[in-house]
Design a protein around this motif. Structure first.
Motif, PDB file in Angstrom:
ATOM      1  N   TYR A  33       2.071   7.223  -0.393  1.00  0.00           N
ATOM      2  CA  TYR A  33       2.972   8.340  -0.092  1.00  0.00           C
ATOM      3  C   TYR A  33       4.260   8.293  -0.919  1.00  0.00           C
ATOM      4  O   TYR A  33       5.215   9.015  -0.608  1.00  0.00           O
ATOM      5  N   SER A  86      -2.089   6.006  -5.285  1.00  0.00           N
ATOM      6  CA  SER A  86      -3.261   6.879  -5.297  1.00  0.00           C
ATOM      7  C   SER A  86      -2.898   8.302  -5.715  1.00  0.00           C
ATOM      8  O   SER A  86      -1.760   8.739  -5.529  1.00  0.00           O
ATOM      9  N   SER A  96      -4.605  10.684  -4.285  1.00  0.00           N
ATOM     10  CA  SER A  96      -5.158  11.451  -3.164  1.00  0.00           C
ATOM     11  C   SER A  96      -4.163  12.436  -2.573  1.00  0.00           C
ATOM     12  O   SER A  96      -4.530  13.550  -2.208  1.00  0.00           O
ATOM     13  N   ASP A 146       0.874  -1.180   0.000  1.00  0.00           N
ATOM     14  CA  ASP A 146       0.000   0.000   0.000  1.00  0.00           C
ATOM     15  C   ASP A 146       0.914   1.233   0.000  1.00  0.00           C
ATOM     16  O   ASP A 146       1.610   1.496   0.977  1.00  0.00           O
TER      17      ASP A 146
HETATM   18  C1  LIG Z   1      -1.670   3.847   4.030  1.00  0.00           C
HETATM   19  C2  LIG Z   1      -2.905   4.331   3.367  1.00  0.00           C
HETATM   20  N1  LIG Z   1      -3.514   3.567   2.455  1.00  0.00           N
HETATM   21  C3  LIG Z   1      -4.616   3.974   1.814  1.00  0.00           C
HETATM   22  C4  LIG Z   1      -5.183   5.199   2.068  1.00  0.00           C
HETATM   23  C5  LIG Z   1      -6.441   5.587   1.342  1.00  0.00           C
HETATM   24  O1  LIG Z   1      -6.163   6.441   0.313  1.00  0.00           O
HETATM   25  P1  LIG Z   1      -7.246   6.830  -0.797  1.00  0.00           P
HETATM   26  O2  LIG Z   1      -7.604   8.249  -0.572  1.00  0.00           O
HETATM   27  O3  LIG Z   1      -6.552   6.604  -2.098  1.00  0.00           O
HETATM   28  O4  LIG Z   1      -8.426   5.902  -0.633  1.00  0.00           O
HETATM   29  C6  LIG Z   1      -4.597   6.052   3.019  1.00  0.00           C
HETATM   30  C7  LIG Z   1      -5.206   7.353   3.331  1.00  0.00           C
HETATM   31  O5  LIG Z   1      -4.902   8.006   4.279  1.00  0.00           O
HETATM   32  C8  LIG Z   1      -3.422   5.600   3.674  1.00  0.00           C
HETATM   33  O6  LIG Z   1      -2.808   6.358   4.589  1.00  0.00           O
END
Ligand SMILES: Cc1ncc(COP(=O)(O)O)c(C=O)c1O
Length: 402
Positions: free
Chosen positions: A218, A246, A248, A215
């Motif tokens: 960052y 992502s 995001s 995952d």
């Molecule tokens: C480690 C981790 N994985 C996944 C996500 C979720 O991200 P997304 O906005 O792409 O759903 C976050 C969001 O804070 C995160 O910190």
């Protein structure tokens, strides 16, 4: 019959009965007050959203490509964006990445949910870092996996502990299926996985025939003064890894656009599972992201974003250095949004939270991040949301209290 006369609990699934509100979301709902300095919310700062550029791109996308952007679309994702993400994966070291290995998702959160559902049966074991991301823990819980926690230190997941825990679970006759890891600037700890351990993690997965759920939201957010981290696990061995990343944190989380890169047979299953979840992610959002990539908007802004978060992290570290209790220890991230604080063994961070909120500062108690219920004396501090000045003030208030 009236709602009050129906015992809904009897009508729920086993899973439905076990669903509990996410500790952080509950907490952030309480934190609407602007006088509270929130070191709790782990969201990107709205100051990093390119409002004008996004408004221009959105209106252009709707005018010029509205017939596609406002229509249903392929479950895999908008073709142009899938191609662009394949290029991103090549740039991250997966030399032979192909579009057939990519599925666009509604946030990485959906990718976690789908990946967990596709690979785990109820009772299967997922190895999880201590501490780990609550959203990941929730996705694994919803797939009814059993989670086994693995120690972490400043170099990330402890490989010896991982091997021991896998062996123990196997000896108990349990089926270990995957390792869930956040190797770069982990949420919540801020630590990153050392280069040699990346290799070792792959070896463990090979040896026990496990999948790795990597995952990595960052990835791009290393600090301006730091260099890029070692290659992600997926670049070392794509056949063992379901990789998620992502837009995001580098563009805006409200556009809910992310992706999974997985071996083709798994990507196909994830695509089918996604059809049942939402048919496809928003075409409009994907068209906007595709445009933000092709015009260079995202790449252009990354250096500023890296500086922006580094200044905030620096402010938090300086304030901790000045005021933290003698027996406290904390992580020193090289990117991302989080510092993890460990207090004296007898301090309960959840007990202290009401007093902290009373004095105008909020954090997230660490325990919900630990699948083994440890971490009572820990807390997560996010430096992403507040200004450096407010961070310094918030940490000073917190330190006085602790
Ligand atoms: C480690 C981790 N994985 C996944 C996500 C979720 O991200 P997304 O906005 O792409 O759903 C976050 C969001 O804070 C995160 O910190």
């Amino acid at each position: 019959m009236l709602e009050t006369e129906i015992e809904y609990n009897n009508l729920l699934s086993k899973l439905g009965r076990t669903l509990r509100p996410n500790a952080i979301r509950k907490l952030t709902q309480m934190l609407g007050r602007s006088d509270i300095i929130s070191l709790a919310a782990g969201a990107p700062s709205a100051e990093t959203f390119p409002l004008e550029e996004m408004a221009e791109i959105a209106s252009r996308v709707i005018r010029e490509r509205g017939a596609v952007a406002l229509q249903y679309g392929p479950s895999r994702g908008l073709g142009k964006l899938v191609e662009a993400v394949t290029d991103i994966m090549r740039a991250r070291g997966v030399d032979r990445a192909r579009p057939a290995e990519v599925v666009m998702t509604t946030g990485s959160q959906q990718g976690l949910d789908l990946a967990a559902r596709v690979i785990l049966d109820p009772g299967d074991v997922a190895m999880v870092e201590l501490p780990s991301y609550i959203g990941g823990i929730i996705a694994l819980h919803n797939a009814q996996a059993e989670m086994v926690g693995v120690r972490q230190d400043d170099g990330g997941i402890d490989i010896t502990d991982l091997r021991e825990k896998i062996d123990r679970a196997r000896q108990e006759g349990r089926r270990v299926k995957c390792i869930y890891t956040i190797p770069n600037f982990q949420n919540p700890s801020g630590v990153s996985l050392a280069a040699d351990r990346r290799q070792q993690l792959i070896e463990v997965a090979d040896q026990h025939n496990l999948l790795i759920i990597e995952d990595d939201p960052y990835y791009e957010l290393y600090f301006a003064s730091q260099s890029r981290l070692p290659a992600p696990l997926v670049a070392i061995k794509p056949s063992r890894v379901i990789y998620l990343s992502s837009f995001s944190k580098v563009l805006a989380p409200g556009i809910r656009t992310a992706w999974v890169h997985a071996p083709e047979p798994l990507a196909s299953k994830i695509e089918i599972a996604k059809e049942g979840a939402d048919l496809s992610s928003s075409m409009l959002d994907q068209a906007i992201v595709a445009e933000a990539l092709s015009t260079g908007l995202i790449a252009r802004r990354l250096p500023d974003i890296r500086e922006f978060y580094e200044a905030r992290c620096r402010a938090m570290l300086d304030a901790l250095e000045k005021g933290a209790p003698k027996d406290a220890r904390w992580t020193r991230p090289a990117g991302g949004f989080f510092i993890f604080l460990e207090l004296g063994a007898d301090v309960d961070a959840a007990d202290r939270l009401p007093a902290a909120i009373e004095s105008g500062v909020a954090y997230v108690p660490g325990q919900p991040f630990f699948v083994d219920d440890a971490g009572k004396n820990t807390l997560r501090l996010a430096y992403s949301k507040e200004t450096p000045e407010r961070i310094a003030e918030g940490i000073a208030r917190l330190c006085r209290l602790l």
